[in-house]
Design an enzyme around this catalytic site. Structure first.
Site, PDB file in Angstrom:
ATOM      1  N   ASN A  42     -70.836  50.508  -2.928  1.00  0.00           N
ATOM      2  CA  ASN A  42     -69.744  51.100  -2.155  1.00  0.00           C
ATOM      3  C   ASN A  42     -68.581  51.441  -3.084  1.00  0.00           C
ATOM      4  O   ASN A  42     -68.285  50.719  -4.043  1.00  0.00           O
ATOM      5  CB  ASN A  42     -69.319  50.213  -0.980  1.00  0.00           C
ATOM      6  CG  ASN A  42     -68.988  48.787  -1.330  1.00  0.00           C
ATOM      7  OD1 ASN A  42     -69.528  48.234  -2.277  1.00  0.00           O
ATOM      8  ND2 ASN A  42     -68.102  48.184  -0.573  1.00  0.00           N
ATOM      9  N   GLU A  44     -64.735  52.504  -2.550  1.00  0.00           N
ATOM     10  CA  GLU A  44     -63.642  52.653  -1.581  1.00  0.00           C
ATOM     11  C   GLU A  44     -62.552  53.569  -2.142  1.00  0.00           C
ATOM     12  O   GLU A  44     -62.573  53.962  -3.312  1.00  0.00           O
ATOM     13  CB  GLU A  44     -63.086  51.263  -1.222  1.00  0.00           C
ATOM     14  CG  GLU A  44     -64.151  50.428  -0.535  1.00  0.00           C
ATOM     15  CD  GLU A  44     -63.650  49.076  -0.041  1.00  0.00           C
ATOM     16  OE1 GLU A  44     -62.525  48.663  -0.415  1.00  0.00           O
ATOM     17  OE2 GLU A  44     -64.395  48.431   0.714  1.00  0.00           O
ATOM     18  N   CYS A  53     -70.354  54.231   1.501  1.00  0.00           N
ATOM     19  CA  CYS A  53     -71.177  53.024   1.508  1.00  0.00           C
ATOM     20  C   CYS A  53     -72.223  53.071   0.391  1.00  0.00           C
ATOM     21  O   CYS A  53     -72.616  54.154  -0.079  1.00  0.00           O
ATOM     22  CB  CYS A  53     -71.913  52.897   2.837  1.00  0.00           C
ATOM     23  SG  CYS A  53     -70.864  52.571   4.253  1.00  0.00           S
ATOM     24  N   GLU A  55     -75.413  52.421   0.551  1.00  0.00           N
ATOM     25  CA  GLU A  55     -76.692  53.043   0.927  1.00  0.00           C
ATOM     26  C   GLU A  55     -76.618  54.551   0.795  1.00  0.00           C
ATOM     27  O   GLU A  55     -77.547  55.206   0.296  1.00  0.00           O
ATOM     28  CB  GLU A  55     -77.054  52.678   2.370  1.00  0.00           C
ATOM     29  CG  GLU A  55     -77.238  51.199   2.629  1.00  0.00           C
ATOM     30  CD  GLU A  55     -75.953  50.498   3.064  1.00  0.00           C
ATOM     31  OE1 GLU A  55     -74.862  50.853   2.563  1.00  0.00           O
ATOM     32  OE2 GLU A  55     -76.046  49.589   3.901  1.00  0.00           O
ATOM     33  N   CYS A  84     -74.485  49.924   8.104  1.00  0.00           N
ATOM     34  CA  CYS A  84     -73.677  50.461   9.207  1.00  0.00           C
ATOM     35  C   CYS A  84     -74.417  51.594   9.904  1.00  0.00           C
ATOM     36  O   CYS A  84     -75.432  52.103   9.411  1.00  0.00           O
ATOM     37  CB  CYS A  84     -72.329  50.947   8.686  1.00  0.00           C
ATOM     38  SG  CYS A  84     -72.403  52.540   7.844  1.00  0.00           S
ATOM     39  N   CYS A  87     -74.985  54.813   7.869  1.00  0.00           N
ATOM     40  CA  CYS A  87     -76.056  54.693   6.871  1.00  0.00           C
ATOM     41  C   CYS A  87     -77.428  54.679   7.524  1.00  0.00           C
ATOM     42  O   CYS A  87     -78.389  55.240   6.987  1.00  0.00           O
ATOM     43  CB  CYS A  87     -75.840  53.440   6.026  1.00  0.00           C
ATOM     44  SG  CYS A  87     -74.434  53.613   4.903  1.00  0.00           S
TER      45      CYS A  87
HETATM   46  N1  THU Z   1     -70.316  49.091   3.482  1.00  0.00           N
HETATM   47  C1  THU Z   1     -71.419  49.534   2.823  1.00  0.00           C
HETATM   48  O1  THU Z   1     -71.365  49.841   1.643  1.00  0.00           O
HETATM   49  N2  THU Z   1     -72.579  49.634   3.524  1.00  0.00           N
HETATM   50  C2  THU Z   1     -72.715  49.333   4.840  1.00  0.00           C
HETATM   51  O2  THU Z   1     -73.754  49.601   5.422  1.00  0.00           O
HETATM   52  C3  THU Z   1     -71.620  48.651   5.530  1.00  0.00           C
HETATM   53  C4  THU Z   1     -70.302  48.743   4.880  1.00  0.00           C
HETATM   54  C5  THU Z   1     -69.058  48.999   2.754  1.00  0.00           C
HETATM   55  C6  THU Z   1     -68.014  49.973   3.209  1.00  0.00           C
HETATM   56  C7  THU Z   1     -66.755  49.297   2.763  1.00  0.00           C
HETATM   57  O3  THU Z   1     -66.517  49.601   1.409  1.00  0.00           O
HETATM   58  C8  THU Z   1     -67.079  47.812   2.888  1.00  0.00           C
HETATM   59  O4  THU Z   1     -68.496  47.735   2.915  1.00  0.00           O
HETATM   60  C9  THU Z   1     -66.498  47.142   4.099  1.00  0.00           C
HETATM   61  O5  THU Z   1     -66.778  47.835   5.239  1.00  0.00           O
END
Ligand code: THU
Length: 134
Positions: A42, A44, A53, A55, A84, A87
């Site tokens: 991920n 941000e 994310c 994935e 999520c 994804c």
């Molecule tokens: N996140 C992912 O990388 N993958 C997911 O399927 C769920 C959430 C990340 C997004 C964000 O940077 C952090 O996790 C918190 O939500």
């Protein structure tokens, strides 16, 4: 490739996660049918919705390198969190039978298919054969 190897790759790339806001690091390792592995973490952003994310980062890496068919994806988080909804949808574009291996850093493992994680998925690609599924 063994699930355990894919989990190790996901755990390694998780260390690159850029998550200064949530502090929630995610690593993903996507296995193509070629045998190649595409990793993602991920990333941000200070403009929060722009974060991506792990994935979807892995899917983008794979597709942009010419691979569109996948066997499995391993996702590693501290607590074994599941992908999520966004994804799940993006993975479904490339196959409902992709295995999703969800692991925690402490070694707890669960395995699903995309189909199980996203029942009754919207699958335009299935209808028009425009994407990647055989
Ligand atoms: N996140 C992912 O990388 N993958 C997911 O399927 C769920 C959430 C990340 C997004 C964000 O940077 C952090 O996790 C918190 O939500």
């Amino acid at each position: 490739m063994e699930d355990s190897e894919l989990i190790i790759e996901a755990a390694q790339v998780r260390e690159y996660a850029y998550a200064p806001y949530s502090k929630y690091k995610v690593g993903a390792a996507l296995l193509g049918i070629s045998g190649r592995v595409y990793t993602g973490c991920n990333v941000e952003n200070g403009v929060y919705p722009l974060g991506i994310c792990a994935e979807r980062a892995a899917v983008a890496k794979a597709v942009s390198e010419g691979e569109r068919q996948f066997e499995a994806i391993a996702v590693v988080t501290e607590d074994g969190g599941t992908p999520c909804g966004a994804c799940r949808q993006v993975l479904s574009e490339f196959g409902l039978d992709i295995r999703v291996i969800i692991a925690s850093t402490s070694g707890h493992i669960r395995v699903f298919t995309v189909r199980e994680l996203l029942p009754e998925a919207f699958t335009l690609a299935l209808r028009d054969d425009g994407a990647c599924r055989p």
